[in-house]
Write an enzyme that holds these catalytic residues in place. Sequence first.
Site, PDB file in Angstrom:
ATOM      1  N   ARG A  59       0.816  -1.206   0.000  1.00  0.00           N
ATOM      2  CA  ARG A  59       0.000   0.000   0.000  1.00  0.00           C
ATOM      3  C   ARG A  59       0.855   1.264   0.000  1.00  0.00           C
ATOM      4  NH1 ARG A  59      -5.231  -0.901   1.687  1.00  0.00           N
ATOM      5  NH2 ARG A  59      -5.380   1.232   2.408  1.00  0.00           N
ATOM      6  N   TRP A 107       2.349   6.051   6.281  1.00  0.00           N
ATOM      7  CA  TRP A 107       2.719   6.845   5.106  1.00  0.00           C
ATOM      8  C   TRP A 107       2.583   8.296   5.558  1.00  0.00           C
ATOM      9  CZ3 TRP A 107       0.742  10.144   1.183  1.00  0.00           C
ATOM     10  CH2 TRP A 107       1.404  10.075  -0.049  1.00  0.00           C
ATOM     11  N   ASN A 153      -5.359   4.934  10.708  1.00  0.00           N
ATOM     12  CA  ASN A 153      -5.353   5.272   9.276  1.00  0.00           C
ATOM     13  C   ASN A 153      -6.311   6.432   9.097  1.00  0.00           C
ATOM     14  OD1 ASN A 153      -3.777   3.062   8.838  1.00  0.00           O
ATOM     15  ND2 ASN A 153      -5.249   1.953   7.573  1.00  0.00           N
ATOM     16  N   GLY A 154      -5.933   7.404   8.287  1.00  0.00           N
ATOM     17  CA  GLY A 154      -6.835   8.527   8.027  1.00  0.00           C
ATOM     18  C   GLY A 154      -6.286   9.825   8.584  1.00  0.00           C
ATOM     19  N   THR A 185      -4.852   5.751 -12.994  1.00  0.00           N
ATOM     20  CA  THR A 185      -5.132   4.706 -13.972  1.00  0.00           C
ATOM     21  C   THR A 185      -6.631   4.509 -14.178  1.00  0.00           C
ATOM     22  OG1 THR A 185      -3.058   3.599 -13.599  1.00  0.00           O
ATOM     23  CG2 THR A 185      -4.859   2.207 -14.314  1.00  0.00           C
ATOM     24  N   SER A 186      -7.411   4.639 -13.119  1.00  0.00           N
ATOM     25  CA  SER A 186      -8.860   4.450 -13.242  1.00  0.00           C
ATOM     26  C   SER A 186      -9.459   5.517 -14.155  1.00  0.00           C
ATOM     27  CB  SER A 186      -9.524   4.514 -11.870  1.00  0.00           C
ATOM     28  OG  SER A 186      -9.127   3.392 -11.123  1.00  0.00           O
ATOM     29  N   SER A 236     -12.833   3.185  -9.653  1.00  0.00           N
ATOM     30  CA  SER A 236     -11.756   3.112  -8.663  1.00  0.00           C
ATOM     31  C   SER A 236     -11.398   1.657  -8.379  1.00  0.00           C
ATOM     32  CB  SER A 236     -12.209   3.795  -7.365  1.00  0.00           C
ATOM     33  OG  SER A 236     -11.253   3.607  -6.355  1.00  0.00           O
ATOM     34  N   GLN A 237     -10.148   1.317  -8.532  1.00  0.00           N
ATOM     35  CA  GLN A 237      -9.702  -0.039  -8.241  1.00  0.00           C
ATOM     36  C   GLN A 237      -9.955  -0.347  -6.762  1.00  0.00           C
ATOM     37  OE1 GLN A 237      -7.847  -3.177  -6.787  1.00  0.00           O
ATOM     38  NE2 GLN A 237      -6.694  -1.324  -6.301  1.00  0.00           N
ATOM     39  N   SER A 238      -9.430   0.503  -5.896  1.00  0.00           N
ATOM     40  CA  SER A 238      -9.505   0.243  -4.450  1.00  0.00           C
ATOM     41  C   SER A 238     -10.890   0.531  -3.888  1.00  0.00           C
ATOM     42  CB  SER A 238      -8.494   1.122  -3.723  1.00  0.00           C
ATOM     43  OG  SER A 238      -8.833   2.491  -3.925  1.00  0.00           O
ATOM     44  N   THR A 266     -10.183   5.615  -2.744  1.00  0.00           N
ATOM     45  CA  THR A 266      -9.417   6.836  -3.028  1.00  0.00           C
ATOM     46  C   THR A 266     -10.163   8.072  -2.509  1.00  0.00           C
ATOM     47  OG1 THR A 266      -8.433   5.780  -4.913  1.00  0.00           O
ATOM     48  CG2 THR A 266      -8.405   8.173  -4.934  1.00  0.00           C
ATOM     49  N   LYS A 317       2.618   4.484 -16.586  1.00  0.00           N
ATOM     50  CA  LYS A 317       3.305   3.270 -16.111  1.00  0.00           C
ATOM     51  C   LYS A 317       4.813   3.504 -16.087  1.00  0.00           C
ATOM     52  CE  LYS A 317       0.742   1.799 -14.606  1.00  0.00           C
ATOM     53  NZ  LYS A 317      -0.553   1.962 -14.258  1.00  0.00           N
TER      54      LYS A 317
HETATM   55  C1  BG6 Z   1      -2.962   5.723  -6.789  1.00  0.00           C
HETATM   56  C2  BG6 Z   1      -2.434   4.423  -7.347  1.00  0.00           C
HETATM   57  O1  BG6 Z   1      -2.294   6.798  -7.341  1.00  0.00           O
HETATM   58  O2  BG6 Z   1      -4.365   5.838  -7.023  1.00  0.00           O
HETATM   59  C3  BG6 Z   1      -2.803   4.277  -8.822  1.00  0.00           C
HETATM   60  O3  BG6 Z   1      -1.036   4.359  -7.179  1.00  0.00           O
HETATM   61  C4  BG6 Z   1      -4.305   4.420  -8.996  1.00  0.00           C
HETATM   62  O4  BG6 Z   1      -2.378   3.007  -9.281  1.00  0.00           O
HETATM   63  C5  BG6 Z   1      -4.845   5.701  -8.364  1.00  0.00           C
HETATM   64  O5  BG6 Z   1      -4.615   4.441 -10.369  1.00  0.00           O
HETATM   65  C6  BG6 Z   1      -6.358   5.659  -8.264  1.00  0.00           C
HETATM   66  O6  BG6 Z   1      -6.717   4.610  -7.393  1.00  0.00           O
HETATM   67  P1  BG6 Z   1      -8.084   3.842  -7.425  1.00  0.00           P
HETATM   68  O7  BG6 Z   1      -7.951   2.808  -6.350  1.00  0.00           O
HETATM   69  O8  BG6 Z   1      -9.134   4.862  -7.119  1.00  0.00           O
HETATM   70  O9  BG6 Z   1      -8.250   3.255  -8.767  1.00  0.00           O
END
Ligand code: BG6
Length: 679
Positions: A33, A94, A121-122, A372-373, A417-419, A422, A554
């Site tokens: 992370r 972090w 966290n937060g 990336t999203s 969003s992957q996670s 965000t 990338k």
């Molecule tokens: C961070 C990650 O910057 O958040 C990226 O390092 C990611 O890989 C970006 O694309 C957005 O995150 P998420 O989880 O909302 O897709």
Amino acid sequence: MCGIFAYLNFNVSRERSYILQLLFNGLRRLEYRGYDSAGISIDFSHEASTVPLVFRQEGNIETLVKSVYKEVGATNLNLEESFSTHAGIAHTRWATHGEPAPRNSHPQTSDLKNEFLVVHNGVITNYEVLKETLVRHGFTFESETDTEVIPKLAKFIFDNANEEGDKSMTFSQVVLEVMRHLEGAYALVFKSRHYPNELIACKRGSPLLLGVKELTEQTNNGTSFNDVKYLSSNGQPKEFFFSSDASALVEHTKKVLVVEDGEVVHLKDGGASIFKFNHIKGKRGGTFTRLPSIERALSVLEMEVEQINKGKYEHYMQKEIHEQPESLTTSMRGRLLRGGSCKVKSVLLGGLKDHLKTIRRSRRIVFIGCGTSYNAALASRPILEELTGIPVTMEIASDLLDRQGPIYREDTAIFVSQSGETADTLLALEYALENGALCVGITNTVGSAIARNTHCGVHVNAGCEIGVASTKAYTSQIVVMVMLALAIGGDTLSSQARREAIIDGLFELPSKVKEVLKLDEEMRDLARLLIAEQSLLVFGRGYNHATALEGALKVKEVSLMHSEGMLAGEMKHGPLALVDETLPIVVIAPRDTCFSKQQSVIQQLHARKGRLIVMCTKGDAASVCVGGSCRVIEVPQVEDCLQPVINIVPLQLLAYHLTVLRGYNVDQPRNLAKSVTTQ
Ligand code: BG6
Ligand code: UD1
């Protein structure tokens, strides 16, 4: 970003060395992370009382491990000492408030005796006011963190109650009182020398999971279990885990409770009591009610342990690039329908079917995301516009918030969003909800804040992604959004052939990705050639504008080489000035409706002696390099809207090999975090 891991064994003997290893492994699982310091707290028995010890270090987990064993050796702490019940907490930090340093790392403490310890966290937004009050009451602070006010506030509340003669205050009452004063976003785990062998977790905003393992039920295959029994104090030997991330739990248990906002979970005597904070609207504070265990069901993690291991690969990023044929298959599983008696090819997105009518009636679709999203949404925009006829606009979440850009009730806002955690995307979601838009999530994390707070959505199902640089989630997001376009778009006669071609293309996509992965060696050679370069430009247009942005992202994020993705249509409006014989430029020129325009771009770059690397459709090498010499990357052709999935793969491989050859950390690039949970 920060990570929380905690472990409590109840009625089962565990040696100190076992507990330490378990906490360290938990931290290793959170490493991906992103973090810059770490810490743990375990117990030490002294004159019939339990004293929490704290170890904190700047740098990586191994530095912490070494320092802990060094200190253990120096203090003669017995590693073989057994605890039938023990509560340990751990954290990766972090840095946000204060530099990475042991004093700023977590656990943060109330005082020299570690009466109350907290991992967090937060961000606590009202920490300055709380700090002023605590300083007035004689507390001294050693860190620059916002977190330090939390354990000190706990001690303040505990001491006051004791001074007033209330010796019966429970640990949860202390924490509930602390929570009443905190503002901001947080997931917290508390440990205290006043309440040995107990842990308390609570959250508002940041994610947190409780994992439970009942040790007598080894025969239970995990398909059915009694939640109440798992959470109640029935004297059975148990292990409890708190983590901000499912990947730190899955090797221990798949039975988890997703802690909800406002909930407080108290682990004591082998049971978990859950309290709910009832916020009073418009005011700080609120009341708490205790939830009977029966009201909170455990869920089963869908993750497999293999997903969090590197397997035969050296790095997670490498593994995740190579597993894209499988992750794409999983993303499409059960969602594409072909053949049968009616032979109709169609798409079924279970999470959207009840909302399609509303989406079709929207005045506009707004894509919102970061990194990336955002790029994945950009890659999907043209097909969504084509198949639905609805205008699609793009918003980077932070920019939408900065501008407070207009969002209307008639809009469909799609959060990618992957996670699913965000911070900017989450805040943009709150904003869109306030403005009355229909909010749709495209997330890879079941149970994440975005998945929970959107009206509906689609899970990407790409599997757990550990490399900070997103790869397989990107390609799966595109595929999900192409399916979304097919689902929203009307099944008109005029679009039928196109729709069927796309569905056929989706079926064939995993095998085409397998084919493009064979370019691995070729990309390593290219990386060798580019190893010492300062900069790399990537030009794309149409469907592959996003490929240019994502390919450059990338390269820049992992190999630390400056790289820019550009819209080829903008080349003459500035970037052309950079072109010379030395600067490497990747031009993406597959056979699609933009092909002739890209051919002309290549000629113009040749005319300026540009150093070109052209990505083109298999068999086009001779025709794309007219007017000069260039290096060619030939890729298989697929339906135009799916071409970004193919085209990004060689660039992912290039970024990966460049990073390894340049000697940088592939999976945890400098200064970056997998999920950015602060603004
Ligand atoms: C961070 C990650 O910057 O958040 C990226 O390092 C990611 O890989 C970006 O694309 C957005 O995150 P998420 O989880 O909302 O897709
Ligand atoms: C669901 C099940 C899947 C099962 C399938 C069988 C889940 C997580 N998925 O998949 O295990 O095999 O049914 O029919 O249980 N959602 C949001 N926001 C988001 C993402 C999703 O609100 O960002 C909602 C959806 O609207 C839906 C639910 O979450 O209500 C599950 O979504 P998804 O997993 O995509 O649904 P299915 O593919 O139908």
